[in-house]
Design a protein around this motif. Structure first.
Motif, PDB file in Angstrom:
ATOM      1  N   ARG A 231       0.828  -1.209   0.000  1.00 30.91           N
ATOM      2  CA  ARG A 231       0.000   0.000   0.000  1.00 30.91           C
ATOM      3  C   ARG A 231       0.859   1.255   0.000  1.00 30.91           C
ATOM      4  O   ARG A 231       0.579   2.218  -0.732  1.00 30.91           O
ATOM      5  CB  ARG A 231      -0.928   0.013   1.214  1.00 30.91           C
ATOM      6  CG  ARG A 231      -1.878   1.217   1.206  1.00 30.91           C
ATOM      7  CD  ARG A 231      -2.800   1.231   2.392  1.00 30.91           C
ATOM      8  NE  ARG A 231      -3.697   2.375   2.335  1.00 30.91           N
ATOM      9  CZ  ARG A 231      -4.974   2.335   1.962  1.00 30.91           C
ATOM     10  NH1 ARG A 231      -5.518   1.190   1.610  1.00 30.91           N
ATOM     11  NH2 ARG A 231      -5.713   3.432   1.939  1.00 30.91           N
ATOM     12  N   LEU A 232       1.919   1.252   0.806  1.00 27.01           N
ATOM     13  CA  LEU A 232       2.773   2.424   0.910  1.00 27.01           C
ATOM     14  C   LEU A 232       3.712   2.568  -0.280  1.00 27.01           C
ATOM     15  O   LEU A 232       3.971   3.680  -0.749  1.00 27.01           O
ATOM     16  CB  LEU A 232       3.583   2.358   2.208  1.00 27.01           C
ATOM     17  CG  LEU A 232       2.774   2.431   3.503  1.00 27.01           C
ATOM     18  CD1 LEU A 232       3.671   2.193   4.700  1.00 27.01           C
ATOM     19  CD2 LEU A 232       2.065   3.781   3.624  1.00 27.01           C
ATOM     20  N   ALA A 233       4.239   1.445  -0.771  1.00 23.76           N
ATOM     21  CA  ALA A 233       5.248   1.493  -1.835  1.00 23.76           C
ATOM     22  C   ALA A 233       4.639   1.465  -3.229  1.00 23.76           C
ATOM     23  O   ALA A 233       5.124   2.127  -4.146  1.00 23.76           O
ATOM     24  CB  ALA A 233       6.229   0.327  -1.670  1.00 23.76           C
ATOM     25  N   VAL A 234       3.589   0.668  -3.409  1.00 24.41           N
ATOM     26  CA  VAL A 234       3.009   0.481  -4.741  1.00 24.41           C
ATOM     27  C   VAL A 234       1.678   1.209  -4.885  1.00 24.41           C
ATOM     28  O   VAL A 234       1.267   1.543  -5.987  1.00 24.41           O
ATOM     29  CB  VAL A 234       2.824  -1.038  -5.029  1.00 24.41           C
ATOM     30  CG1 VAL A 234       2.280  -1.273  -6.432  1.00 24.41           C
ATOM     31  CG2 VAL A 234       4.146  -1.773  -4.838  1.00 24.41           C
ATOM     32  N   GLY A 235       1.017   1.456  -3.765  1.00 20.70           N
ATOM     33  CA  GLY A 235      -0.251   2.172  -3.828  1.00 20.70           C
ATOM     34  C   GLY A 235      -1.475   1.280  -3.866  1.00 20.70           C
ATOM     35  O   GLY A 235      -2.512   1.668  -4.410  1.00 20.70           O
ATOM     36  N   TRP A 236      -1.374   0.099  -3.279  1.00 17.69           N
ATOM     37  CA  TRP A 236      -2.540  -0.780  -3.209  1.00 17.69           C
ATOM     38  C   TRP A 236      -3.646  -0.097  -2.415  1.00 17.69           C
ATOM     39  O   TRP A 236      -3.487   0.209  -1.248  1.00 17.69           O
ATOM     40  CB  TRP A 236      -2.177  -2.094  -2.524  1.00 17.69           C
ATOM     41  CG  TRP A 236      -1.554  -3.101  -3.430  1.00 17.69           C
ATOM     42  CD1 TRP A 236      -1.085  -2.908  -4.689  1.00 17.69           C
ATOM     43  CD2 TRP A 236      -1.324  -4.484  -3.133  1.00 17.69           C
ATOM     44  NE1 TRP A 236      -0.564  -4.056  -5.201  1.00 17.69           N
ATOM     45  CE2 TRP A 236      -0.707  -5.051  -4.268  1.00 17.69           C
ATOM     46  CE3 TRP A 236      -1.576  -5.285  -2.023  1.00 17.69           C
ATOM     47  CZ2 TRP A 236      -0.333  -6.385  -4.320  1.00 17.69           C
ATOM     48  CZ3 TRP A 236      -1.210  -6.613  -2.071  1.00 17.69           C
ATOM     49  CH2 TRP A 236      -0.598  -7.172  -3.209  1.00 17.69           C
ATOM     50  N   ARG A 237      -4.762   0.129  -3.051  1.00 18.56           N
ATOM     51  CA  ARG A 237      -5.910   0.738  -2.395  1.00 18.56           C
ATOM     52  C   ARG A 237      -7.178   0.086  -2.933  1.00 18.56           C
ATOM     53  O   ARG A 237      -7.135  -0.772  -3.805  1.00 18.56           O
ATOM     54  CB  ARG A 237      -5.961   2.256  -2.662  1.00 18.56           C
ATOM     55  CG  ARG A 237      -4.763   3.029  -2.148  1.00 18.56           C
ATOM     56  CD  ARG A 237      -4.869   4.492  -2.536  1.00 18.56           C
ATOM     57  NE  ARG A 237      -6.033   5.113  -1.923  1.00 18.56           N
ATOM     58  CZ  ARG A 237      -6.031   5.668  -0.719  1.00 18.56           C
ATOM     59  NH1 ARG A 237      -4.914   5.710  -0.016  1.00 18.56           N
ATOM     60  NH2 ARG A 237      -7.109   6.220  -0.220  1.00 18.56           N
ATOM     61  N   GLY A 238      -8.270   0.514  -2.413  1.00 20.68           N
ATOM     62  CA  GLY A 238      -9.549   0.117  -2.968  1.00 20.68           C
ATOM     63  C   GLY A 238      -9.827  -1.368  -2.955  1.00 20.68           C
ATOM     64  O   GLY A 238      -9.639  -2.050  -1.946  1.00 20.68           O
ATOM     65  N   ARG A 239     -10.262  -1.872  -4.101  1.00 17.92           N
ATOM     66  CA  ARG A 239     -10.712  -3.255  -4.219  1.00 17.92           C
ATOM     67  C   ARG A 239      -9.618  -4.252  -3.840  1.00 17.92           C
ATOM     68  O   ARG A 239      -9.878  -5.214  -3.118  1.00 17.92           O
ATOM     69  CB  ARG A 239     -11.188  -3.511  -5.653  1.00 17.92           C
ATOM     70  CG  ARG A 239     -11.668  -4.940  -5.899  1.00 17.92           C
ATOM     71  CD  ARG A 239     -12.106  -5.121  -7.340  1.00 17.92           C
ATOM     72  NE  ARG A 239     -12.548  -6.490  -7.559  1.00 17.92           N
ATOM     73  CZ  ARG A 239     -13.756  -6.944  -7.262  1.00 17.92           C
ATOM     74  NH1 ARG A 239     -14.647  -6.140  -6.727  1.00 17.92           N
ATOM     75  NH2 ARG A 239     -14.086  -8.199  -7.492  1.00 17.92           N
ATOM     76  N   ALA A 242      -9.087  -4.318  -0.149  1.00 18.93           N
ATOM     77  CA  ALA A 242     -10.236  -4.928   0.524  1.00 18.93           C
ATOM     78  C   ALA A 242     -10.167  -6.450   0.435  1.00 18.93           C
ATOM     79  O   ALA A 242     -10.390  -7.157   1.429  1.00 18.93           O
ATOM     80  CB  ALA A 242     -11.535  -4.423  -0.095  1.00 18.93           C
ATOM     81  N   ILE A 243      -9.852  -6.959  -0.745  1.00 21.45           N
ATOM     82  CA  ILE A 243      -9.754  -8.402  -0.934  1.00 21.45           C
ATOM     83  C   ILE A 243      -8.621  -8.986  -0.093  1.00 21.45           C
ATOM     84  O   ILE A 243      -8.775 -10.040   0.542  1.00 21.45           O
ATOM     85  CB  ILE A 243      -9.546  -8.738  -2.431  1.00 21.45           C
ATOM     86  CG1 ILE A 243     -10.812  -8.391  -3.226  1.00 21.45           C
ATOM     87  CG2 ILE A 243      -9.198 -10.215  -2.616  1.00 21.45           C
ATOM     88  CD1 ILE A 243     -10.657  -8.531  -4.722  1.00 21.45           C
ATOM     89  N   MET A 244      -7.496  -8.304  -0.055  1.00 24.04           N
ATOM     90  CA  MET A 244      -6.370  -8.800   0.735  1.00 24.04           C
ATOM     91  C   MET A 244      -6.680  -8.782   2.232  1.00 24.04           C
ATOM     92  O   MET A 244      -6.239  -9.652   2.979  1.00 24.04           O
ATOM     93  CB  MET A 244      -5.124  -7.955   0.444  1.00 24.04           C
ATOM     94  CG  MET A 244      -4.599  -8.109  -0.986  1.00 24.04           C
ATOM     95  SD  MET A 244      -4.169  -9.816  -1.392  1.00 24.04           S
ATOM     96  CE  MET A 244      -2.704 -10.040  -0.397  1.00 24.04           C
ATOM     97  N   ALA A 245      -7.452  -7.795   2.680  1.00 21.34           N
ATOM     98  CA  ALA A 245      -7.846  -7.749   4.088  1.00 21.34           C
ATOM     99  C   ALA A 245      -8.725  -8.946   4.438  1.00 21.34           C
ATOM    100  O   ALA A 245      -8.607  -9.524   5.524  1.00 21.34           O
ATOM    101  CB  ALA A 245      -8.587  -6.442   4.385  1.00 21.34           C
ATOM    102  N   ILE A 246      -9.593  -9.334   3.521  1.00 22.18           N
ATOM    103  CA  ILE A 246     -10.460 -10.503   3.735  1.00 22.18           C
ATOM    104  C   ILE A 246      -9.633 -11.779   3.758  1.00 22.18           C
ATOM    105  O   ILE A 246      -9.813 -12.650   4.620  1.00 22.18           O
ATOM    106  CB  ILE A 246     -11.549 -10.564   2.646  1.00 22.18           C
ATOM    107  CG1 ILE A 246     -12.469  -9.343   2.757  1.00 22.18           C
ATOM    108  CG2 ILE A 246     -12.351 -11.857   2.770  1.00 22.18           C
ATOM    109  CD1 ILE A 246     -13.435  -9.185   1.586  1.00 22.18           C
TER     110      ILE A 246
END
Length: 273
Positions: A231-239, A242-246
């Motif tokens: 998230r910090l280095a590549v910018g993973w956000r949104g969908r 959310a999927i990775m959190a699940i």
């Protein structure tokens, strides 16, 4: 079970019903009642755990029943904290049922006596347990926020005002809250793992023993570390976030339940990691 526990479960259950009433009817009074009942249940639950700890002379996680009870308490604590900060009222439709089901499961569990209760009489262990449970609770809420994000995203893509569109908050708020849950969870679990290895050194004379629970706890930690890095280095956000959190919550559940019941180790069933 003690009256305090029974009353707390009933209050959580009614709170759960009110949250679902709020979801369907969108009456603010239902949300306020639900939150008030949640606070009341949490206070009673806290009093029950304190009384249980005083009676047992150690932190009340001597068996699976007590562990599930503390798990539900941790979810309630983290949920109330995030509700206060982010005003994400609708998250109660996920948190309240999860808390209630966990407590019902605890009520149904037998209460065997742990063979060596002296193991629990340590401030290192108390810190380890509290931080691990709060961290896991934050991960559980991150999963719930991820589910809500996917539901809202689907509603928006359909380009019509469906059931969830008007009831769920914006994607930005859900994404920000989910990220905050993971940051808090990761921080708490990191502290919990550090205190855990110190406690292991004190009790067993070694920091690491390749116990299945230790290995899977490390895997869970690495998973969320990778998620935060991306998230910090590549910018993973949104969908994707959310999927990775699940998925991460699924890994955590295996660490909590699967390792205890499928693999042998010295942790037993009393701690989450």
């Amino acid at each position: 079970m003690e009256p305090l526990f029974i009353i707390a479960v009933i209050a959580y259950l009614i709170s759960c019903a009110c949250y679902f009433g709020y979801l369907f009817f969108q009456k603010p009074v239902l949300q306020r009642i639900a939150l008030g009942l949640m606070l009341t249940a949490f206070a009673l639950h806290t009093a029950f755990l304190i009384a249980s700890g005083i009676r047992a002379g150690n932190f009340p996680v001597n068996n699976l029943r007590e562990t599930l009870s503390v798990t539900a308490w941790a979810i309630a604590a983290v949920y109330l904290g995030f509700t206060y900060v982010y005003k994400l009222k609708i998250l109660g439709i996920y948190a309240a049922p999860l808390i209630t089901l966990t407590l019902v499961a605890a009520y149904k569990m037998p209460a065997p006596v742990f063979e060596d209760p002296k193991l629990f009489k340590s401030w290192w262990l108390a810190t380890h347990i509290v931080t691990i449970f709060l961290g896991n609770a934050a991960f559980a809420l991150a999963c719930g926020v991820g589910i809500l994000y996917l539901l809202q995203e689907k509603a928006i893509k359909q380009k019509r005002r469906g059931f969830f569109f008007s009831r769920l908050p914006s994607l930005d708020l859900l994404d920000t809250t989910g990220y905050a849950c993971i940051v808090v969870g990761f921080s708490m679990v990191t502290i919990g793992l550090i205190t855990g290895v110190v406690y292991a050194k004190v009790i067993w004379g070694r920091f690491w023993s390749w116990d299945p629970k230790e290995v899977w706890s490390a895997i869970t930690w690495l998973f969320y570390a990778a998620l935060l890095h991306e998230r910090l280095a590549v910018g993973w956000r949104g969908r994707r976030a959310a999927i990775m959190a699940i998925i991460g919550f699924g890994v955590m559940l295996f660490t909590f339940f699967g390792v205890n019941f499928l693999l042998q180790g010295h942790h037993g069933t009393f701690t989450a990691m």
